[in-house]
Design an enzyme around this catalytic site. Sequence first.
Site, PDB file in Angstrom:
ATOM      1  CE  LYS A  53      39.847  21.723  35.758  1.00 55.33           C
ATOM      2  NZ  LYS A  53      39.088  22.130  34.575  1.00 55.33           N
ATOM      3  CD  GLN A  97      40.788  24.934  32.695  1.00 59.08           C
ATOM      4  OE1 GLN A  97      40.527  23.734  32.731  1.00 59.08           O
ATOM      5  NE2 GLN A  97      40.355  25.759  33.630  1.00 59.08           N
ATOM      6  CG  ASP A 120      35.041  20.821  30.510  1.00 63.32           C
ATOM      7  OD1 ASP A 120      34.981  20.856  31.741  1.00 63.32           O
ATOM      8  OD2 ASP A 120      35.914  21.396  29.835  1.00 63.32           O
TER       9      ASP A 120
HETATM   10  N1  L34 Z   1      36.762  23.768  30.216  1.00 67.51           N
HETATM   11  N2  L34 Z   1      37.220  25.417  31.731  1.00 67.51           N
HETATM   12  C1  L34 Z   1      36.709  24.210  31.473  1.00 67.51           C
HETATM   13  N3  L34 Z   1      36.153  23.435  32.425  1.00 67.51           N
HETATM   14  C2  L34 Z   1      36.095  23.864  33.706  1.00 67.51           C
HETATM   15  O1  L34 Z   1      35.496  23.123  34.623  1.00 67.51           O
HETATM   16  C3  L34 Z   1      36.641  25.113  34.020  1.00 67.51           C
HETATM   17  N4  L34 Z   1      36.653  25.612  35.301  1.00 67.51           N
HETATM   18  C4  L34 Z   1      36.472  27.035  35.517  1.00 67.51           C
HETATM   19  C5  L34 Z   1      37.434  27.772  34.584  1.00 67.51           C
HETATM   20  N5  L34 Z   1      37.576  27.160  33.284  1.00 67.51           N
HETATM   21  C6  L34 Z   1      37.171  25.895  33.003  1.00 67.51           C
HETATM   22  C7  L34 Z   1      37.520  25.169  36.226  1.00 67.51           C
HETATM   23  O2  L34 Z   1      38.162  24.144  36.098  1.00 67.51           O
HETATM   24  C8  L34 Z   1      36.829  27.197  36.976  1.00 67.51           C
HETATM   25  N6  L34 Z   1      37.580  26.008  37.288  1.00 67.51           N
HETATM   26  C9  L34 Z   1      38.275  25.789  38.487  1.00 67.51           C
HETATM   27  C10 L34 Z   1      38.926  24.591  38.751  1.00 67.51           C
HETATM   28  C11 L34 Z   1      39.617  24.379  39.940  1.00 67.51           C
HETATM   29  C12 L34 Z   1      39.670  25.368  40.868  1.00 67.51           C
HETATM   30  C13 L34 Z   1      39.032  26.576  40.641  1.00 67.51           C
HETATM   31  C14 L34 Z   1      38.347  26.777  39.452  1.00 67.51           C
HETATM   32  C15 L34 Z   1      40.449  25.146  42.115  1.00 67.51           C
HETATM   33  O3  L34 Z   1      41.165  24.183  42.205  1.00 67.51           O
HETATM   34  N7  L34 Z   1      40.338  26.036  43.112  1.00 67.51           N
HETATM   35  C16 L34 Z   1      41.072  25.905  44.352  1.00 67.51           C
HETATM   36  C17 L34 Z   1      42.181  26.944  44.432  1.00 67.51           C
HETATM   37  C18 L34 Z   1      43.123  26.874  43.285  1.00 67.51           C
HETATM   38  C19 L34 Z   1      44.251  27.883  43.322  1.00 67.51           C
HETATM   39  O4  L34 Z   1      44.939  27.935  44.362  1.00 67.51           O
HETATM   40  O5  L34 Z   1      44.434  28.620  42.345  1.00 67.51           O
HETATM   41  C20 L34 Z   1      40.074  26.140  45.483  1.00 67.51           C
HETATM   42  O6  L34 Z   1      40.312  25.628  46.576  1.00 67.51           O
HETATM   43  O7  L34 Z   1      39.084  26.838  45.245  1.00 67.51           O
END
Ligand code: L34
Length: 292
Positions: A53, A97, A120
């Site tokens: 992020k 988060q 959020d």
């Molecule tokens: N407050 N908490 C709050 N707001 C959110 O919107 C979230 N969420 C979920 C978990 N907790 C939260 C997220 O940010 C899930 N989530 C989230 C954000 C980004 C990614 C996955 C979940 C992400 O960037 N995924 C990448 C891979 C990341 C890695 O390599 O670990 C992808 O390509 O899916």
Amino acid sequence: MTATIIDGSAIAQQIRDEMRAEVERLKASGTDPGLVVVLVGNDPASVSYVRGKTRDVEEVGMRSETLRISADVTQEQLLGLVSDLNQDDRWHGILVQLPLPPHIDEGLVTSTVLPEKDVDGLHPVNVGKLFRGERALYPCTPHGVKQLLLRSGHDPAGKHVVVCGRSNLVGKPLAGLLMQKAEGANATVTVCHTGTPDLAVHTRRADILIPVMGRPRTITEDMVKDGAVVIDVGVNRVEDASKKAGYRLVGDVDFDGVARKASAITPVPGGVGPMTRAMLLYNTVLAASRTV
Ligand code: L34
């Protein structure tokens, strides 16, 4: 049928490019948009998501700061911190988060962030506005899923969408967003959850299937209608000794099987995850614009 891959990373890049222009416009008019992220504890997945992020925020020229807080912070201390950030004009957006440690009431924390800084979209006022079909800060993952559908040419209007999962973070607001009487929504929505006796009965009827379960490869080929569009919100770490990190990421969907049946499908990683991050930029720009 063999599914086309919906490239979430590419669509998120488009949105970041749009947001970079918005940030320049805001700065030119005297507002320097800023996002503060509160990260409690050291959960490796949360640390990784938050890093992603803040990387995106910097890419589009926005200010951000991550406050790393110990997992043994008291609820009172955390609420105090959020109240301070509410008063601090440097921050247009505040994101705490999730998940938080079990001794902290998440609902109380998300209700303490000022609605106008709630990037959020989890404050009851924003949740309520979403369900009333009013403009508001919408939660990032649901809004990201909607944008992914629209920008990949899969308008949900008139379609039967089946959401598997009822969390406050994704399942519930996603259902609310896609059932709105509005352009780019207007779907018939079914919500399944852990109390649903026969999941497959419902998933097989979906034109657009959106699992949000956090259970690796649970949606198998036999549970999907021919030609369905599948948006996999799950991001699960599964052990994989062949990987340097010792794990790899898989979705809630058994990708190889389901890709034979679906007409379009998102990968994990590179599907919904980058869209969640992109919509956080969108919300921060929106929150900052309102103060102009
Ligand atoms: N407050 N908490 C709050 N707001 C959110 O919107 C979230 N969420 C979920 C978990 N907790 C939260 C997220 O940010 C899930 N989530 C989230 C954000 C980004 C990614 C996955 C979940 C992400 O960037 N995924 C990448 C891979 C990341 C890695 O390599 O670990 C992808 O390509 O899916």
